[in-house]
Design a protein around this motif. Structure first.
Motif, short mmCIF file in Angstrom:
data_model
loop_
_atom_site.label_atom_id
_atom_site.label_comp_id
_atom_site.label_asym_id
_atom_site.label_seq_id
_atom_site.Cartn_x
_atom_site.Cartn_y
_atom_site.Cartn_z
N CYS A 126 9.89 24.99 18.47
CA CYS A 126 9.46 26.03 17.54
C CYS A 126 8.37 25.42 16.64
O CYS A 126 8.60 24.37 16.02
N ILE A 127 7.22 26.06 16.58
CA ILE A 127 6.13 25.54 15.75
C ILE A 127 5.48 26.70 15.01
O ILE A 127 5.70 27.87 15.34
N SER A 128 4.67 26.37 14.02
CA SER A 128 3.95 27.43 13.31
C SER A 128 2.90 28.03 14.24
O SER A 128 2.39 27.36 15.16
N ASN A 129 2.55 29.27 14.00
CA ASN A 129 1.55 29.92 14.84
C ASN A 129 0.18 29.28 14.66
O ASN A 129 -0.61 29.20 15.61
N ASN A 130 -0.09 28.77 13.46
CA ASN A 130 -1.36 28.07 13.23
C ASN A 130 -1.45 26.83 14.10
O ASN A 130 -2.51 26.54 14.68
N GLU A 131 -0.37 26.08 14.18
CA GLU A 131 -0.37 24.88 15.03
C GLU A 131 -0.49 25.28 16.50
O GLU A 131 -1.21 24.63 17.27
N TYR A 132 0.20 26.32 16.87
CA TYR A 132 0.14 26.82 18.25
C TYR A 132 -1.30 27.13 18.67
O TYR A 132 -1.76 26.76 19.76
N LEU A 133 -2.04 27.80 17.77
CA LEU A 133 -3.41 28.19 18.09
C LEU A 133 -4.36 26.99 18.14
O LEU A 133 -5.45 27.08 18.74
N SER A 134 -3.96 25.89 17.53
CA SER A 134 -4.84 24.71 17.49
C SER A 134 -4.66 23.77 18.69
O SER A 134 -5.41 22.81 18.83
N LEU A 135 -3.67 24.05 19.54
CA LEU A 135 -3.40 23.15 20.65
C LEU A 135 -4.55 23.15 21.65
O LEU A 135 -5.03 24.21 22.07
N GLU A 136 -4.98 21.96 22.06
CA GLU A 136 -6.11 21.83 22.98
C GLU A 136 -5.66 21.87 24.44
O GLU A 136 -4.50 21.58 24.76
N GLU A 137 -6.56 22.22 25.30
CA GLU A 137 -6.27 22.22 26.73
C GLU A 137 -6.07 20.79 27.22
O GLU A 137 -6.61 19.84 26.66
N GLY A 138 -5.27 20.66 28.28
CA GLY A 138 -5.06 19.34 28.86
C GLY A 138 -3.60 19.09 29.17
O GLY A 138 -2.76 20.00 29.16
N GLU A 139 -3.29 17.82 29.42
CA GLU A 139 -1.93 17.43 29.80
C GLU A 139 -1.13 16.98 28.58
O GLU A 139 -1.62 16.22 27.74
N TYR A 140 0.10 17.45 28.50
CA TYR A 140 0.99 17.14 27.37
C TYR A 140 2.20 16.34 27.86
O TYR A 140 2.74 16.61 28.94
N THR A 141 2.62 15.41 27.03
CA THR A 141 3.83 14.64 27.30
C THR A 141 4.97 15.19 26.45
O THR A 141 4.84 15.26 25.22
N VAL A 142 6.03 15.60 27.10
CA VAL A 142 7.17 16.20 26.40
C VAL A 142 8.36 15.25 26.45
O VAL A 142 8.71 14.72 27.52
N VAL A 143 8.97 15.05 25.28
CA VAL A 143 10.19 14.23 25.18
C VAL A 143 11.25 15.03 24.43
O VAL A 143 11.06 15.35 23.25
N ILE A 144 12.32 15.36 25.11
CA ILE A 144 13.48 15.98 24.46
C ILE A 144 14.71 15.22 24.90
O ILE A 144 15.21 15.37 26.02
N ASP A 145 15.17 14.34 24.01
CA ASP A 145 16.35 13.51 24.30
C ASP A 145 17.56 14.13 23.60
O ASP A 145 17.88 13.80 22.46
N THR A 146 18.18 15.07 24.29
CA THR A 146 19.38 15.73 23.78
C THR A 146 20.49 15.61 24.82
O THR A 146 20.25 15.19 25.94
N ALA A 147 21.69 16.01 24.42
CA ALA A 147 22.81 15.96 25.35
C ALA A 147 23.73 17.15 25.12
O ALA A 147 23.98 17.54 23.98
N LEU A 148 24.22 17.72 26.20
CA LEU A 148 25.21 18.79 26.19
C LEU A 148 26.41 18.30 26.98
O LEU A 148 26.26 17.88 28.13
N TYR A 149 27.60 18.36 26.37
CA TYR A 149 28.76 17.75 27.00
C TYR A 149 30.03 18.41 26.46
O TYR A 149 30.03 18.98 25.37
N PRO A 150 31.14 18.34 27.19
CA PRO A 150 32.39 18.92 26.71
C PRO A 150 32.83 18.28 25.40
O PRO A 150 32.71 17.06 25.22
#
Length: 424
Positions: A126-150
């Motif tokens: 979730c980001i601000s719409n202003n930040e969203y509009l400023s994103l440049e074209e190209g390749e992005y590296t995504v890191v989401i280190d979360t865990a779902l477990y009983p």
């Protein structure tokens, strides 16, 4: 109280809470310092009415990096950057693909929205719409280190016993990260109210204080203890959104004229403050929807400041410490305590003389010297004597007469001492 509220707020604010997980339990432990609690636990996979308890969720880190090497949506800076209950993900993707996992608020371009995905596994930011509009074209590296477990769905509860078998409940939720009014005002208000109620020299009613994850936590609690509440509860309140600077709003219970409704509205009337009364709405609200569901129909209302969804900061990063006011939160807690005192004093009295007015002078109850203050006192006494027929309770008489429940209660107890009144 205000300083203590702010100190506990500051400790709770950074924690990335959600429905279940170590962050939720850490938050509950902090609140336990102010209100010792019994913990009720429901395991992942447990069936609670039509629902199933989900997995726990924990977060280590989350962000994405643009083609120029700039880091965005770092959850260590703001918990709201990460979709709550986001599944883990790591990889390199295009801007077009990334945008499919980004959530914004075009109408409030500077705000980060609060978005959840509790019951469907997906990843996102979730980001601000202003930040969203400023994103440049190209390749992005995504890191989401979360865990779902009983794991465990945990509900905290504290009970202050009274002399009767009847109960009043106060409930709130503890599952939103980085939201001040919509999240932390409720549990903070509840644990500080607990201590005010605890300070009463005696209590007619038993008071039950419940902290859970919104919706699923309350449903789980009701699946185990709902029948007890149906048999015992005479009034209840869902505590949320009580720290902004707006006027009070009271949302009635489904019963419309329950003791909770009447006591809350009388407290607001006696306060003289501007306020509004709204009807129960099953399509919009918090856990009063579960307490007031048809199978239970408990007398649970909700006293708020500005109602959820009625202020633009709601469910955004703008609902922060700067948005709330700790003096307003303290006043809200004290107003809830006034409701408690009205409920405690709400006895149905009966004038044992019945026919005509009793002779008050021979009992020393009628003034021998006229004065405005005494005239006001006599008027209040006459209202009580006339309407205390065994069918009207104190709130009824206060509403009809315009005198406060505090004044009427003191007069009624004095008339009882002179054998003119008895409790029904």
């Amino acid at each position: 109280m205000k300083m203590d509220l702010e100190n506990m707020f500051d400790r709770l604010w950074p924690i990335n809470r959600s429905l279940m997980g170590p962050a939720y339990r850490e938050s509950l432990d902090i609140l336990s310092e102010k209100m010792p609690m019994k913990k009720h636990v429901f395991k992942t996979g447990a069936k609670v009415f039509d629902w199933t308890v989900p997995k726990e969720w924990s977060v280590n880190e989350a962000y994405f990096i643009d083609p120029s090497g700039n880091k965005h949506a770092d959850v260590s800076i703001n918990n709201l950057y990460l979709l709550s209950y986001s599944a883990p993900f790591s990889g390199k993707i295009s801007l077009q693909e990334l945008k499919q996992h980004l959530h914004t608020l075009p109408d409030i371009p500077d705000a980060i929205p609060y978005v959840t995905s509790y019951y469907s596994e997906r990843w996102g930011f979730c980001i601000s719409n202003n930040e969203y509009l400023s994103l440049e074209e190209g390749e992005y590296t995504v890191v989401i280190d979360t865990a779902l477990y009983p794991g465990d769905l945990v509900i905290g509860e504290a009970v202050l016993p009274g002399t009767s078998g009847e109960e009043v409940i106060f409930s709130t939720y503890l599952c939103h990260p980085s939201l001040a009014n919509n999240e932390l005002s409720g549990p903070l208000g509840l644990v500080f109210l607990y201590n005010l109620v605890k300070s009463l020299p005696e209590r007619r009613f038993t008071y039950r204080f419940i902290i859970s994850a919104e919706t699923i936590g309350t449903i789980a609690y009701l699946s185990k203890y709902g029948q007890h509440l149906k048999e015992k509860v005479v009034a209840g309140f869902q505590m949320t959104c009580i720290a902004d600077k707006g006027n009070y709003t009271y949302k009635r219970s489904r019963q419309v004229e329950s003791l909770a409704d009447r006591a809350a509205m009388q407290a607001l009337k006696e306060s003289g403050l501007d306020h509004s009364i709204v009807v129960f709405d099953p399509g919009d609200g918090s856990d009063e929807r579960q307490y007031c569901s048809p199978g239970f129909n408990l007398p649970v209302g909700s006293l708020m400041r500005t109602q959820y969804g009625k202020y633009k900061e709601y469910h955004t990063s703008l609902d922060n410490k700067e948005f709330i006011d700790f003096s307003a939160l303290e006043d809200s807690i004290n107003t809830y305590f006034e409701i408690v005192k009205i409920i405690e004093s709400n006895i149905t009295w009966k004038n044992v003389v019945g026919y005509c007015e009793p002779q008050l002078g021979k009992r020393g109850l009628y003034p021998t010297l006229g004065a405005p203050a005494m005239e006001n006192h006599v008027k209040a006494m006459m209202w009580l004597i006339n309407y205390a027929d065994g069918t009207n309770d104190l709130i009824d008489i206060a509403k009809i007469s315009g005198f406060s429940t505090t004044k009427l209660s003191a007069i009624a107890e004095n008339l009882e001492k002179h054998d003119l009144f008895k409790r029904v």
